[in-house]
Design a protein around this motif. Structure first.
Motif, short mmCIF file in Angstrom:
data_model
loop_
_atom_site.label_atom_id
_atom_site.label_comp_id
_atom_site.label_asym_id
_atom_site.label_seq_id
_atom_site.Cartn_x
_atom_site.Cartn_y
_atom_site.Cartn_z
N HIS A 185 0.86 -1.19 0.00
CA HIS A 185 0.00 0.00 0.00
C HIS A 185 0.89 1.23 0.00
O HIS A 185 1.74 1.37 0.87
N GLY A 186 0.70 2.10 -0.99
CA GLY A 186 1.55 3.29 -1.10
C GLY A 186 0.79 4.56 -0.81
O GLY A 186 -0.40 4.54 -0.49
N VAL A 187 1.51 5.68 -0.96
CA VAL A 187 0.86 6.98 -0.82
C VAL A 187 -0.14 7.15 -1.96
O VAL A 187 -1.19 7.74 -1.83
N LYS A 188 0.22 6.61 -3.09
CA LYS A 188 -0.67 6.61 -4.24
C LYS A 188 -0.29 5.43 -5.10
O LYS A 188 0.87 4.98 -5.06
N GLY A 264 2.92 8.68 5.88
CA GLY A 264 1.62 8.44 6.46
C GLY A 264 1.67 8.47 7.97
O GLY A 264 2.74 8.37 8.56
N SER A 265 0.50 8.59 8.57
CA SER A 265 0.46 8.64 10.02
C SER A 265 0.40 7.22 10.56
O SER A 265 0.06 6.28 9.85
N GLU A 267 -1.68 6.13 12.66
CA GLU A 267 -3.08 5.71 12.72
C GLU A 267 -3.54 5.13 11.37
O GLU A 267 -4.15 4.07 11.31
N TYR A 268 -3.20 5.85 10.31
CA TYR A 268 -3.60 5.37 8.98
C TYR A 268 -2.91 4.04 8.67
O TYR A 268 -3.51 3.12 8.14
N GLU A 271 -4.57 1.16 10.32
CA GLU A 271 -5.82 0.85 9.63
C GLU A 271 -5.54 0.08 8.33
O GLU A 271 -6.23 -0.87 8.00
N MET A 272 -4.50 0.53 7.61
CA MET A 272 -4.19 -0.15 6.35
C MET A 272 -3.62 -1.54 6.59
O MET A 272 -3.81 -2.43 5.78
N ARG A 274 -4.71 -3.50 8.81
CA ARG A 274 -5.92 -4.32 8.97
C ARG A 274 -6.56 -4.64 7.61
O ARG A 274 -6.77 -5.81 7.28
N VAL A 275 -6.77 -3.59 6.82
CA VAL A 275 -7.44 -3.80 5.53
C VAL A 275 -6.63 -4.71 4.62
O VAL A 275 -7.16 -5.66 4.02
N ARG A 276 -5.35 -4.44 4.53
CA ARG A 276 -4.52 -5.23 3.60
C ARG A 276 -4.26 -6.64 4.10
O ARG A 276 -4.11 -7.56 3.29
N ARG C 779 -5.39 9.98 0.73
CA ARG C 779 -6.17 8.80 1.13
C ARG C 779 -6.52 8.89 2.60
O ARG C 779 -7.64 8.57 3.00
N GLU C 780 -5.56 9.35 3.35
CA GLU C 780 -5.77 9.44 4.79
C GLU C 780 -6.89 10.38 5.15
O GLU C 780 -7.70 10.09 6.01
#
Ligand SMILES: Cc1cc2nc3c(=O)[nH]c(=O)nc-3n(C[C@H](O)[C@H](O)[C@H](O)COP(=O)(O)OP(=O)(O)OC[C@H]3O[C@@H](n4cnc5c(N)ncnc54)[C@H](O)[C@@H]3O)c2cc1C
Ligand code: FES
Ligand code: FES
Lengths: 291, 167, 791
Positions: A185-188, A264-265, A267-268, A271-272, A274-276, C779-780
């Motif tokens: 998972h990247g910034v974009k 990224g933070s 927190e994010y 969360e990622m 978990r999702v990934r 995204r965040e």
């Protein structure tokens, strides 16, 4: 950049003796995609640069039945991406290789360099960790094999001694009904370094629909690439269910210890994870069922 | 500290004497006067300096000169033949793929590597292969169009001749 | 519309061949014999007192030729609008990246090594970074305590605010009575919007080569824009007479987007060169580009709108807080010019704007493609959608309702002309069938679409001169000082000359921009080149043709007015068969020694046509922003012209990760007249590439005034993979001609950027119901907003 003295040893032994001779002032050069950037930005100023590039026989991918897989440390990432040996059981490795940087970098970058550079975000680390890989190091004191889990110590720090080289990556044989998936998972989009990398390798007990073995590894969310052991334990031996996978993804997220940085933070990232992780386990399961 | 460096550059043997910490990009530009290869970031992130090393695309700003010793290199200057431009060069002109031009040599070289390896590349595959080549002027629309058009032309042309093939 | 042979056609770019073969030369490709290489030591602190600088070790390093610190450079401050900056810091540094010492050495290696040998002791001072903090009456730090005593430039009359010590410039618009307007409104809505610090990411890093001349003058080769502006700046700063300064731009500049207009390291490089006989070359590293190579102005924008139930806008109040950095540079201009964006599209009976340029301890801002317009458009076009939603009106309708119409006064009092907003919006909405509700997707990826409209002024005052010389074979030599930064100035301007002389474009020769050889033009900035130089070249061609016809008329036995020219021949309009070759007018051969004396014309020596265009304009009243109604009635305008654009973006948002996929885009631009349609498309696709990144992820991440991502690994720009597939990109022309250009042409480069971010934000809102007001829409941020919405 520079100045430095430059060496091109023809053998591993020669390289080791150069390392012994020049100690901390010396740096190994493989593909150079990390090292040259660091030298150019004057983060490091080695006085001796030892290029492994002309040593024959460190660039290979060997599949050896029940003994598993061996990869030469100088194998390029592009080589891994394309290796026919990595198209079935070990697909996760070529999959991760294809997500590392862009083609011009992959053509130079080596797997040994990626691991020895020990960036928390190194893309090759999570899949190899999840496959329970080990690395073969050689130095003045001889050879040793270190499980990859023990190889990483901190950002940019490994168990490599100053006079040691990595020469091989070893991966045990993969049982039947095993699938693996690496998600970056990247910034974009795909480009850039991982904000979160998740590798899941799942072995299935097909008859009972049970997780026989599960390995989950994470990149970019701790000082080193890590395994998510609690989540692995949660799944192992359990009947497959969506609820359980969701729970494992949550636990994996708890096991991560990300920081806030430019990508990224914390927190994010959590969360990622978990999702990934959820996605990676399900993806790996699907593949496990199909082989 | 200078060392002898021999390159098979654009089909011709060249010899220079350089310090080992010079990058291939610096050797091409400063020692050999091949200024078509550009340096925009110097850290491998943009593709402006891309050249073919033994037929594979690499970022020459990250290659140390001695790493290229004795190897084959193709730069933008070696792409056209006496018979004419490479189909990629023609297509970039015809399809208005060029603006400021600073990224363009690296683009064309990378596109060549992409099509050499995958002569039937789809638009998605082209976009993936080209994703390390940054351009701030174009939005890659016409560049992609040009590469797709060149692909068709290259398929039609007799393979193995001209266009820097086999160099 | 007139029938053209070359204009309106997608003529192949003149620079394409040299660029695809690697033969195009840029300033960074140049070197001169004996050249020295410069390096600059830059402050690691955002605000600090310099206690001491020790350069002795650097000076002793063999190969180091010149070393300078703040003590060795000119005593006085310089600036473009406020004279607030020393060439190298004296006593105090005000941003991390400010030049503290500079040197030139025999090689770059030596220079790099030497710069590390310079020892500087600093004492850190309290610093201020946030524009709203800095705006306060008693801010935690004051960037320029002596601001009120600084010398000011003559243009724009910067207006510092005594009780707000960090304000460099306050610009206002007072049109009508907003309070009354809000009372009359059925709905009043307020919002706050902001834009991150972003960078131009020009492909070629800024480069200079400066060389002192034996007469004490200086020659500077620049990889920048605006040779004549630069010459003026250099003259002003160094007091070198104009007769002794020469500025040359090699024929190609590797991108600018505003980042190569104005001054960055120029004065330092020239100061070094003035101390040595050898040429000095300096290029920014990519890292320096980020740290001190200029940025877009970060901004915070407050907006309050009053509308009637039917969507009619009755009042708008805005407060624009621009973070111009530690030195005002071009920021002051942005503070003023952003106001055009508030006035260019919509009828606004009551408008109040307060626009502030605020100093902080960060690097200076420069112009950026869409200068000033990006910032206000982000707020206005997001807000228009928010208003529409509250009123239950379609977003396209609310805009249509309020567009300015030809001949109306805008809030500034200017009688508007060539307003393409409506045409652009109609084009894009037609193309995407806006009226039909698209299918909404369920599941992880939700789809949405959004639109936005923008205007971009082109600056006045402005003027241009061009020369056209007729060569002995009937081909044409063009002399003008347009910058070729990739936008295609060379091609477009040559197309105009080719058209006027009825020649194919390969018979037009361009003289490279050089203050010794090519005439005045400020810079190819503010979208002005085609409009203005286009007109000037047209005028120069008319002048040259007049002279040509005067020579040819007696030979053909007619009056000059009866003549026209094409293909190197002058012919009689009414009987084209009767003609004379231009060649025959020249004496190229003498009976005694053929061709020994070159070519010349017996009577005039040569034909040089001159074109001059000085844009008529009127300054606004600084108290109200309005222009004199009498002047307005006479047709005088405050801006040179306005261009327009509209965009519809269709996208998908992942509700679990906040990812955004741009799926389909339709963009329309009003360039007045597309001189070269494919090149207009180039601008559109280029803006799209840039705009998507700006909308979704581009940001210089700052910590205590330091850039944490000064590289292209962590400052990400749009790549091939971030763009929608080619078949999903529609680029449309919606030209509304302008009377001041002979072909109706305006500019198009900039206006395409501002609508992109709001159209994306509006589409994201449409997709998932969250409104992000702070650029970039990462995204965040989306994920966080989605979570908050659930609560
Ligand atoms: C533009 C760009 C993008 C990148 N993107 C990614 C990405 O997406 N994901 C990612 O993981 N990485 C990325 N990287 C980092 C880098 O490419 C990889 O880490 C790469 O695999 C490093 O391999 P190398 O052979 O180039 O290493 P080198 O640079 O040669 O070496 C790296 C380090 O390892 C040491 N070393 C190398 N080989 C050995 C050995 N055999 N024994 C002992 N020590 C050794 C070197 O001394 C050095 O310290 C990127 C780099 C660049 C320039
Ligand atoms: S200059 Fe080499 S990749 Fe950018
Ligand atoms: S054409 Fe300018 S960067 Fe690509």
């Amino acid at each position: 950049m520079g100045p430095f003295e430059y060496f091109e040893p023809a053998t591993v032994e020669e390289a080791v003796s150069l390392l012994k001779k020049y100690g901390e002032g010396a740096k190994i050069l493989a593909g150079g995609t990390d090292l040259v950037v660091m030298m150019r930005e004057r983060e490091i100023k080695p006085r001796y640069v030892i290029n492994l590039g002309r040593i024959a026989g460190l660039n290979y991918v060997h599949l050896d039945g029940d003994k598993g897989l061996r990869i030469g440390a100088l194998t390029t990432i592009a080589g891994l991406e394309r290796a026919p040996e990595l198209k079935s059981s070990y697909r996760i490795i070529s999959q991760a290789a294809a997500r590392l940087a862009t083609i011009a970098i992959r053509n130079m970058a080596t797997i040994g360099g990626n691991l020895c550079n020990a960036a928390p975000s190194a893309d090759m680390a999570p899949p190899l960790l999840a496959l329970k890989g080990a690395v073969k190091l050689t130095g003045t004191a001889g050879e040793r094999i270190v499980p990859l889990e023990e190889f990483f110590i901190g950002p940019g720090v490994t168990t490599l001694k100053p006079d040691e080289l990595m020469i091989e990556i070893q991966v045990p044989a993969v049982p039947a009904h095993t699938g693996g998936m690496y998600l970056k998972h990247g910034v974009k989009g795909a480009a850039g370094l991982a904000v979160v990398g998740v590798a899941a390798v799942v072995t299935l007990d097909i008859r009972d629909s049970v997780f026989e073995e599960v390995d989950i590894a994470l990149g970019a969310v701790a000082p080193t690439p890590i395994r998510a052991k609690r989540a692995e334990a949660l799944l192992k031996g359990q009947k497959i269910s969506d609820g359980l996978i969701e729970e494992a993804a949550r636990v994996t997220s708890d096991e991560s210890s990300p920081i806030d940085d430019v990508r990224g933070s914390a927190e994010y990232r959590r969360e990622m994870v978990r999702v990934r992780t959820w996605e990676a386990i399900r993806g790996a399961l699907k593949l496990a069922k199909s082989v | 500290m200078k060392q002898r460096l021999e390159l098979k550059l654009n089909g011709e043997m060249r010899e220079v004497f350089v310090e080992p910490w010079r990058t291939l990009a610096e050797v091409l530009r400063d020692e050999l006067g091949l200024l078509g290869t550009k340096v925009s970031c110097g850290t491998g992130d943009c593709g402006a300096c891309n050249v073919l090393l033994e037929g594979k695309v690499v970022s020459s700003c990250l290659v140390l000169a001695p790493q290229a010793q004795g190897r084959e290199i193709l730069t933008i200057e070696g792409l056209a033949t006496p018979e004419g431009l490479h189909p990629l060069q023609e297509a970039f002109i015809e399809h208005f793929a060029v603006q400021c031009g600073y990224c363009i040599p690296g683009m064309i070289i990378t596109a060549k590597a992409c099509l050499d390896e995958n002569p039937d590349a789809t638009e998605d595959e082209v976009r993936l292969a080209m994703s390390g080549n940054l351009c701030r002027c174009t939005g890659y629309v016409k560049v992609t169009e040009a590469i797709m058009a060149a692909k068709e032309k290259m398929k039609k042309s007799v393979s193995g001749t001209g266009y820097g093939k086999g160099r | 519309m007139a029938e053209y042979k070359v204009l309106g056609k997608s003529v192949t770019r003149l620079d394409a061949l040299e660029k695809v073969t690697g033969k195009a030369r840029f300033c960074s490709d140049m070197s001169l014999p004996g050249m020295l290489y410069a390096k600059i030591l830059r402050s690691p602190y955002a605000h600090a007192r310099i206690l001491s600088i020790n350069t002795s070790k650097a000076e002793r390093l063999p190969g180091v030729r010149v070393v300078l610190t703040g003590k060795d450079v000119l005593e006085k401050r310089y600036g473009l609008f406020v004279f607030d900056q020393y060439i190298l810091a004296k006593d105090v540094v005000r941003y991390a990246g400010e030049g503290v010492a500079a040197l030139a050495a025999d090689s770059l290696d030596i220079a790099e090594k030497a710069i590390e040998l310079i020892e500087v002791k600093y004492e850190e001072l309290p610093a201020i970074f946030d524009p709203e903090e800095a705006f306060k009456q008693n801010p935690a730090a004051v960037v320029h305590p002596d601001l009120l005593s600084y010398q000011l430039g003559l243009f724009l009359t910067p207006q510092p605010v005594a009780e707000r010590p960090n304000v460099a410039h306050h610009y206002k618009i007072r049109h009508g009575d907003v309070e009354q307007g809000f009372k009359e409104a059925d709905l009043v809505l307020e919002g706050r919007f902001s834009l991150a610090r972003i960078h131009h990411i020009e492909a070629e890093p800024h480069t200079w080569i400066a060389q002192r001349q034996p007469d004490g003058g200086i020659t500077v080769w620049v990889g920048q824009q605006g040779i004549h502006l630069l010459k003026q700046y250099y003259t002003g700063i160094f007091g070198i007479p104009p007769s002794k300064i020469k500025v040359v731009a090699p024929s190609n500049v590797g991108g600018s987007f505003g980042g190569k207009v104005g001054l960055t390291a120029d004065p330092i490089v020239i100061s070094l060169a003035l101390k040595t006989d050898r040429p000095v070359k300096y290029s920014f590293t990519r890292e320096e580009m980020f740290k001190c190579g200029g940025t877009r102005i970060p901004a915070v924008i407050y907006i309050k709108d009053g509308v009637r139930r039917d969507g009619t806008l009755v009042a708008r109040e805005m407060r624009l807080l621009f973070n111009i950095g530690a030195y005002s540079s071009l920021g002051i201009l942005g503070v003023r010019n952003s106001n055009f964006g508030t006035m260019g599209s919509y009828r606004t009976p009551n408008l109040k704007v307060d626009s502030y340029g605020i100093y902080t301890n960060t690097s200076s801002a420069l112009a950026f493609r869409g200068f000033g317009s990006n910032e206000v458009t982000w707020a206005i076009e997001s807000h228009m959608d928010m208003l529409a939603e509250k009123l239950g009106i379609d977003p396209a309708q609310i805009r249509m309702k309020n567009f300015l119409k030809e001949g109306e006064p805008n809030p500034q009092g200017e009688i508007v002309h060539s307003i393409g907003a409506e045409e652009c919006l109609k084009e894009v909405t037609k193309t995407v069938e806006w009226g039909k509700t698209p299918v909404k997707a369920e599941g992880l990826w939700r789809k949405g679409r959004g639109l936005a409209v923008a205007n971009k002024y082109s600056m006045a005052p402005t003027a241009a001169v061009a020369l056209v010389r007729i060569l002995e074979d009937g081909s044409i030599e063009l002399r003008h000082s347009a910058d070729e930064v990739g936008q295609g100035a060379k091609t477009v301007l040559s197309q105009i000359a080719a058209e006027e002389f009825g020649l194919s474009i390969d018979r037009v020769r361009i003289v490279a921009a050089d203050t010794d050889a090519t005439p005045y033009f400020p810079a190819s900035s503010s979208s002005r080149t085609t409009f203005q130089l286009g007109k000037t070249i047209y005028l120069a061609c008319q002048d040259a043709k007049k002279q040509l016809f005067e020579l040819a008329a007696p030979r053909l036995g007619v009056l000059p007015e009866d003549l026209e020219t094409a293909d190197g021949e002058v012919y009689i309009k009414s009987s084209p068969a009767r003609s004379i070759r231009v060649k025959e007018l020249f004496i190229v051969e003498r009976p005694t020694s053929p061709q020994a004396f070159g070519a010349f014309l017996e009577e005039r020596g040569e034909i040089v046509g001159r074109g001059v265009w000085n844009q008529p304009f009127v300054y606004e009243n600084l108290k109200t922003g309005e222009i004199d109604p009498e002047a307005a009635r006479k047709g005088l305008r405050a801006a040179s012209f306005y261009s327009y654009a509209a965009q519809v973006t269709e996208l998908a948002v992942n509700v679990e990760t906040g990812e955004v996929k741009i799926e389909k885009v339709a963009t329309a631009g009003d360039m007045g007249f597309p001189v070269n349609p494919k090149m207009c498309q180039q601008q559109m696709e280029g803006a799209l590439g840039m705009g998507i990144g700006i909308a979704l992820w581009e940001e210089m991440i700052m910590d205590e005034g330091r850039v944490l991502n000064p590289n292209l690994r962590d400052y990400l720009v749009t790549t091939f993979q971030d763009m929608p597939a080619n078949q999903n990109v529609t680029l449309l022309m919606a030209p509304v001609p302008h009377k001041d250009n002979p072909y109706g042409a305006k500019g198009i480069a900039e206006v395409l950027v501002p609508p992109i971010a709001p159209s994306i934000a509006n589409a994201i809102y449409d997709a998932v119901g969250v409104r992000i007001t702070d650029l970039p829409i990462t995204r965040e941020k989306i994920l966080k907003a989605l979570k908050e919405k659930k609560r």
